[in-house]
Design a protein around this motif. Sequence first.
Motif: not given
Length: 329
Positions: A1-2, A169-173, A303-304, A321-324
């Motif tokens: 999942m993206k 994104s492949d990276e969780p935001g 990373g914040d 909750v958001v990872r910047w």
Amino acid sequence: MKHAAVIGIGSYLPERRLTNQDLEGMVETSDEWITTRTGIRERRLAEIDQATSDLATEAGRRAMADAGIEANDLDLLVVGTSSPDMIFPSTACITQANLGLTCPAYDVMAACTSFIFALQNATAAIESGRARTVMVIGADALTRHVDFSDRGTCILFGDGAGAFILQASDEPGVLGIELGSDGKGGDVLKIPAGGSALPATVERVEAGLHYVQMAGNEVFKFAVRVIPKATEAALAASGMAVSDLTWLVPHQANQRILNTVAERLGVPDERVVSNIELTGNTSAASIPLAVDDLYTNGSLHPGDVLALVGFGAGLTWGAAVVRWTKEVQ
Ligand code: COA
């Protein structure tokens, strides 16, 4: 999942300032009372020829420039607002035309929590693969619905808009979102007339039924109860704890609410984002405006971890909750 990650942000405040001193000349109040009870010193008012879509358009334009995307790159526009330009067309459709977009556009209405509800829509569209790039705008010109002879409400609100561009994104935001509603609490904050229940008539307008009505104390108690609960639930859904938070970004409604929830959650004051002093309560715009302040101050870094927490009429509440992931410009 993206995953859905923030790739652009922008905000807009109208030029016209209304200070506490200005209000002293309009209702029986004082700068001292307003500052002590709310933390607000000034707020912005949309110009007479500016509607909510104009605020949304400017915030959206800035977010698109920040993300480096063109109109055709957007697959969806969701506008959170409870002061739409008119009943229909939606403010999102008007904004879509202003920005030259071709994607579907619709409004989400959850009062001051509208931005978080809209963020949920955008995130779900990306995670399900139905959209790659989505713009979410929180925009309100709530002062258009405020009775400037009612000192209980007119000191609180201001106008503005803020926008996020989210992309697959492949990276969780966006890590986790928790939403809630309690329709039984609808009476504590409402605009009774102007809808299908009480359509506009001369009598209703003369009675001021088209203005915000609020039981301030009840709203205060509700806010300090739901913000910590929603934040903790969204953190748990994200596999995180309060100690992982870089920034707590609560809806900017009252500085005393911010202080109380920070204390209840055990978040140090310096981690709680506040710009209410200069904006007042800008409703759906308040959270993206506060995040954009952090971003433009250079206080946001990849990373914040941010908890964005809203509450408002409905009653509604929501936390994300958001990872910047975006580099500072
Ligand atoms: N200036 C001076 N006095 C005022 C005043 C003003 N602008 N507004 C109210 N007062 C008076 C009241 O009449 C009352 O007087 P009394 O004791 O003689 O009856 C006194 O101040 C206290 O009023 P109260 O309503 O109990 O004050 P409060 O400390 O609860 O503060 C709010 C009022 C509205 C600032 C506060 O309740 C609040 O912020 N609530 C949350 C509202 C909110 O967030 N709404 C949006 C949600 S999205």
